[in-house]
Design an enzyme around this catalytic site. Sequence first.
Site, short mmCIF file in Angstrom:
data_model
loop_
_atom_site.label_atom_id
_atom_site.label_comp_id
_atom_site.label_asym_id
_atom_site.label_seq_id
_atom_site.Cartn_x
_atom_site.Cartn_y
_atom_site.Cartn_z
N ASP A 74 0.47 -1.21 0.19
CA ASP A 74 -0.47 0.19 0.21
C ASP A 74 0.74 1.00 -0.15
OD1 ASP A 74 -2.49 1.95 0.44
OD2 ASP A 74 -3.13 -0.19 0.85
N HIS A 96 -2.62 3.25 -4.78
CA HIS A 96 -2.35 2.97 -3.09
C HIS A 96 -0.39 2.50 -3.71
CE1 HIS A 96 -5.17 3.38 -0.52
NE2 HIS A 96 -6.42 2.74 -1.24
N GLU A 129 -10.09 3.05 -4.92
CA GLU A 129 -9.22 3.99 -4.11
C GLU A 129 -8.14 4.58 -5.68
OE1 GLU A 129 -10.69 4.43 0.11
OE2 GLU A 129 -8.76 3.76 -0.91
N TRP A 167 -16.66 -4.58 -1.45
CA TRP A 167 -16.61 -3.48 -0.53
C TRP A 167 -17.52 -2.44 0.03
CZ3 TRP A 167 -14.35 1.52 0.65
CH2 TRP A 167 -13.46 1.75 -0.61
N GLU A 220 -4.54 1.24 9.44
CA GLU A 220 -4.89 2.69 10.19
C GLU A 220 -3.93 2.94 12.04
OE1 GLU A 220 -6.52 1.67 7.61
OE2 GLU A 220 -6.20 2.81 5.95
#
Length: 789
Positions: free
Chosen positions: A215, A290, A355, A421, A498
């Site tokens: 990532d 990412h 994303e 998701w 995170e």
Amino acid sequence: MTRLFAALCLLTIPALVFALTPPAGKQKPAKAAPPAIIPQPTSIVMGKGTFTLGPSTVLVYHTANAEMQKSVMYLAERLRAGTGLPLKIVDATGDMPKKDYIFLNYIREESLDQEGYRVEVKPDRIYLEANNDPGFFYAAQTLLQLLPPDVFASTPAHTGAWTMPCVTVVDTPRYRWRGMMLDVSRHFQSKEFLKRYIDYLAMHKMNTFHWHLTDDQGWRVEIKKYPQLTTTSAWRVDHEDIHWNSRPPQQPGEDARYGGFYTQDDIREVVRYAEERYITVVPEIELPGHATAILAAFPNLSCTGGPFTVVPGGLWPIKDILCAGNDTVFTFLEDVFNEVVPLFPSAIIHIGGDEANKTEWARCPKCQARITAEGLKDEAELQSYFIKRIEAVLTRMGKRVIGWDEIIEGGLPPRATVMSWRGIDGGIHAARTGHDVVMTPTSNCYLDYYQGVPEHEPLGIGGFLPLEKVYAFEPTPDTLTAAEAKHILGVQGNLWAEYVADPAQAEYMTFPRIAAIAELGWTAKEKRSWPSFLQRLEKQFARYESQGINVSRTIHTVTVADSFDVPSWRHIVTLATQVGQGEIRYTTDGTDPGPKSLLYTKPLSITATTTLRAAAFKDARPLGTTTVHTVCVSPFKNVVVTASPAPAQEGARATALVDQHRAGYWTDDPAWCRWQGTDATITIDLGKEAPVKSVTAGFFHETVRLVFPPSQVEVSASTDGTTFSSTAVMKTGSPAKQPRPDVMTCTAVMEGVRARYIRITATGVGPAPAWHKRASQPTWLFADEIIVE
């Protein structure tokens, strides 16, 4: 029915009831409760009696079967560790023992499918039966759950007999994909912890470990052709003392020392460990977004040329992206997969796809040239081109791809599986177009979300996902036809990291919600029952604790609902837990509650400032932690409050500062009065002159939102509203690197002070400090409840 027959029935039924009722003192024993097995099996039939493991108990199987040996050795080692018994292994081709054995044997039973099993416990022997080898492993897991929970301990801890009930369990899973994802990019986890985590999946009969390896914040796979991926991309500057979303980028001269990676030998070891537990490891290599960690080592693979550093914390929007118009990118990725694919026997490879901000593609000459050359409509179709090109690479290597549901945009590759998701709509679309789907929506499957009230929980990314909401999820939407529903492979829980920096936090966020995910994946819809699950979970908690797992007991944490009734000038306080088990005990004298403290039976009426301490108990044993909640009641009614300048938010009123309601731990709570880039002066008119004992004010602190408590709070008093005398000055120091939301309470004790007017001057911290990612931007000051006593 004739009148005569009806009359006979009326005459004979009471006599029959009398005849069937045993005499006093000779009541039939209560029917034995079924064992607490998670996930709930297909069928449980209780027998009579018990089987007791002892020094002479042996494990029997056909030792020539090397594959079955994995389950036999696993069961033997687990039982030996937990019980201290020898559990000798005997070859079934020789003389079978007459009794006191556990026999693993193949059967041919179509209803059991590939992973199903049958466990039959008799008073003198146990049979573990299955069609295929994974079934024996799952049978072993059920057998372990029939024993006392201490069997899961690493050393013998049980002082009683190792006894289990006689029972027949017939079981088969609902879905083929029963998984958990662990993110090791945001926070690196050791190889040893990964093995423990795989064991956690195994005990829940899960069969897929999704390993999020790359990532923006770190690359974790050794690629021998590109050593820069582990010398540069695996490391970032250490800002672990700053909130994830407040961390500034790496500055010139700063060393990147936080991180780590797995050697290829490490990966082989983890994969082999998982295989021994019938768990498939699915690696994830994120692309095309990412990818900042890649670009930190290879800026030439970007659209802009960089420079880049590995991101030390939050990054949004994610504009750093691999250049879709640069053929070197695809050469690089093919080289990477040439080394990754041989490490993972899994038939499927996760390629991310989520994303991906396409801003750079829109202004990149190479990407625009690619769109023209390939006859693509836009950047969405360019992402589809990118994904399809990678799919072709992996197809040549004998693999299929799976990606997050964004890979639908612009057109799905023909053999791709979708991981849905962003809700379930992506999964529905994929299933209707003939693509396989794994359901993992944020609403029910994101285990990085809070399990309870944030002020009682470790810092999390946000959201709210209590255990009951996880359990309530139905992976197969009822809008699908029977043929479309066959494309729903299963369900997966995701633990993004995170805010998960170490194994203890990973366990806390995973347990007990992994048990709910497991039951969603294994147990038939009609067999699932929330009340039954809660009953079985009590024994499961004991199994977790015997392994030393840092399990969350949030479901038993007492929550406080507090409303203020103005006419009676009192607070109505309601106490509850998420699941309603046990009894709630509370205190108001400053001591922690115990099993003999005041029993909560109805909402409490509180007319003076009081600190409540409450906890749930069962059988005199605390079920969770103690909740501490202060209810503030000002004796001054009909006060008038003004603020200068006026609060910044639309519709805000300064009266919220004295409405007897405390704001919560959320920046969007309307009870907060807020000011941006300025100090705040708050004046309270008590209506008449009176002795004042203390003044208390609360200020919010959430650095990620640029909300800081004041650097100084001054409290002044006046009898006429014109001349004020300072009674207290409280300095809070320089802006702190507060990693989690918090409320700072400032209390000024006033001795011998009489006043009608109280003024509070809160001095802001000024622009965001240099260590903040948004340094020099204006900060916010949030205030709420001011209590004058």
